[in-house]
Design a protein around this motif. Structure first.
Motif, PDB file in Angstrom:
ATOM      1  N   SER A  26       0.839  -1.196   0.000  1.00 11.57           N
ATOM      2  CA  SER A  26       0.000   0.000   0.000  1.00 11.57           C
ATOM      3  C   SER A  26       0.876   1.249   0.000  1.00 11.57           C
ATOM      4  CB  SER A  26      -0.888   0.058   1.243  1.00 11.57           C
ATOM      5  OG  SER A  26      -1.802  -1.004   1.266  1.00 11.57           O
ATOM      6  N   HIS A  55     -13.496   6.134  -3.640  1.00 14.26           N
ATOM      7  CA  HIS A  55     -12.259   5.423  -3.302  1.00 14.26           C
ATOM      8  C   HIS A  55     -11.843   5.846  -1.901  1.00 14.26           C
ATOM      9  CE1 HIS A  55      -8.793   3.040  -4.228  1.00 14.26           C
ATOM     10  NE2 HIS A  55      -7.978   4.021  -3.919  1.00 14.26           N
ATOM     11  N   HIS A  56     -11.845   4.912  -0.966  1.00 14.60           N
ATOM     12  CA  HIS A  56     -11.706   5.252   0.444  1.00 14.60           C
ATOM     13  C   HIS A  56     -10.401   4.717   1.031  1.00 14.60           C
ATOM     14  CE1 HIS A  56     -15.965   5.119  -0.686  1.00 14.60           C
ATOM     15  NE2 HIS A  56     -15.982   6.268  -0.035  1.00 14.60           N
ATOM     16  N   ASN A  58      -7.653   3.384   3.875  1.00 14.44           N
ATOM     17  CA  ASN A  58      -7.517   2.687   5.151  1.00 14.44           C
ATOM     18  C   ASN A  58      -6.702   3.647   6.005  1.00 14.44           C
ATOM     19  OD1 ASN A  58      -8.787   0.298   4.322  1.00 14.44           O
ATOM     20  ND2 ASN A  58      -6.882  -0.461   3.456  1.00 14.44           N
ATOM     21  N   ASP A  69      -3.072   4.381   4.575  1.00 19.30           N
ATOM     22  CA  ASP A  69      -2.621   3.331   3.670  1.00 19.30           C
ATOM     23  C   ASP A  69      -3.608   3.266   2.514  1.00 19.30           C
ATOM     24  OD1 ASP A  69      -0.256   1.979   4.937  1.00 19.30           O
ATOM     25  OD2 ASP A  69      -1.690   1.901   6.595  1.00 19.30           O
ATOM     26  N   SER A  71      -4.577   1.409  -1.122  1.00 14.73           N
ATOM     27  CA  SER A  71      -4.470   0.394  -2.168  1.00 14.73           C
ATOM     28  C   SER A  71      -5.879   0.152  -2.677  1.00 14.73           C
ATOM     29  CB  SER A  71      -3.851  -0.910  -1.647  1.00 14.73           C
ATOM     30  OG  SER A  71      -4.688  -1.504  -0.676  1.00 14.73           O
ATOM     31  N   THR A  72      -5.964  -0.372  -3.880  1.00 18.52           N
ATOM     32  CA  THR A  72      -7.267  -0.625  -4.494  1.00 18.52           C
ATOM     33  C   THR A  72      -7.603  -2.089  -4.273  1.00 18.52           C
ATOM     34  OG1 THR A  72      -6.829   1.103  -6.120  1.00 18.52           O
ATOM     35  CG2 THR A  72      -8.594  -0.458  -6.632  1.00 18.52           C
ATOM     36  N   HIS A  73      -8.574  -2.331  -3.424  1.00 23.56           N
ATOM     37  CA  HIS A  73      -8.897  -3.704  -3.029  1.00 23.56           C
ATOM     38  C   HIS A  73      -9.298  -4.570  -4.210  1.00 23.56           C
ATOM     39  CE1 HIS A  73      -8.435  -2.617   1.151  1.00 23.56           C
ATOM     40  NE2 HIS A  73      -9.171  -1.544   0.911  1.00 23.56           N
ATOM     41  N   ASP A  74     -10.097  -4.024  -5.132  1.00 23.59           N
ATOM     42  CA  ASP A  74     -10.533  -4.804  -6.295  1.00 23.59           C
ATOM     43  C   ASP A  74      -9.361  -5.258  -7.159  1.00 23.59           C
ATOM     44  OD1 ASP A  74     -13.127  -4.420  -5.469  1.00 23.59           O
ATOM     45  OD2 ASP A  74     -13.590  -2.893  -6.977  1.00 23.59           O
ATOM     46  N   GLY A  76      -6.223  -5.511  -5.919  1.00 20.12           N
ATOM     47  CA  GLY A  76      -5.244  -6.185  -5.076  1.00 20.12           C
ATOM     48  C   GLY A  76      -3.863  -5.552  -5.159  1.00 20.12           C
ATOM     49  N   THR A  79      -3.071   1.393  -7.504  1.00 17.02           N
ATOM     50  CA  THR A  79      -3.506   1.821  -8.829  1.00 17.02           C
ATOM     51  C   THR A  79      -3.428   3.345  -8.922  1.00 17.02           C
ATOM     52  OG1 THR A  79      -5.836   2.145  -8.272  1.00 17.02           O
ATOM     53  CG2 THR A  79      -5.149  -0.111  -8.895  1.00 17.02           C
ATOM     54  N   ASP A  82      -5.205   5.308  -6.227  1.00 17.29           N
ATOM     55  CA  ASP A  82      -4.468   5.528  -4.985  1.00 17.29           C
ATOM     56  C   ASP A  82      -3.537   6.730  -5.112  1.00 17.29           C
ATOM     57  OD1 ASP A  82      -5.550   3.158  -3.646  1.00 17.29           O
ATOM     58  OD2 ASP A  82      -4.402   2.095  -5.183  1.00 17.29           O
TER      59      ASP A  82
END
Length: 94
Positions: A26, A55-56, A58, A69, A71-74, A76, A79, A82
């Motif tokens: 991240s 886009h949220h 962490n 932190d 990162s784009t969860h979808d 992984g 991106t 971010d």
């Protein structure tokens, strides 16, 4: 879904993002403010921006410190979303 950044794209992004580093996959930054109200005001401003972006982050807050932190969860991975949010965080943090 956004595509993960290549290592070159990530290196270029980090070069333009002072204070950010990659930690556990991240984009990571710790921000210090004068006090708790300033830290919370910052988080509130970013919350509205993040919601508009869909886009949220962490993140966490302890007194005057906000740890972020991204990162784009979808995807992984990190991106362009971010990187864009990191730039907006930097603008608000000053």
């Amino acid at each position: 879904m956004a595509d993960p950044l290549t290592s070159t794209e990530l290196d270029d992004a980090l070069a333009s993002l002072a204070g950010w580093e990659v930690v556990d996959g991240s984009l990571h930054r710790e921000l210090k403010f004068a006090d708790f109200p300033e830290a919370m005001a910052f988080m509130t401003r970013i919350a509205f921006t993040a919601e508009k972006m869909g886009h949220h982050p962490n993140w966490s807050n302890v007194y005057n410190t906000v740890v972020v932190d991204l990162s784009t969860h979808d995807a992984g991975a990190i991106t362009a979303l971010d990187v864009d949010l990191a730039k907006k965080i930097d603008e608000v943090a000053g």
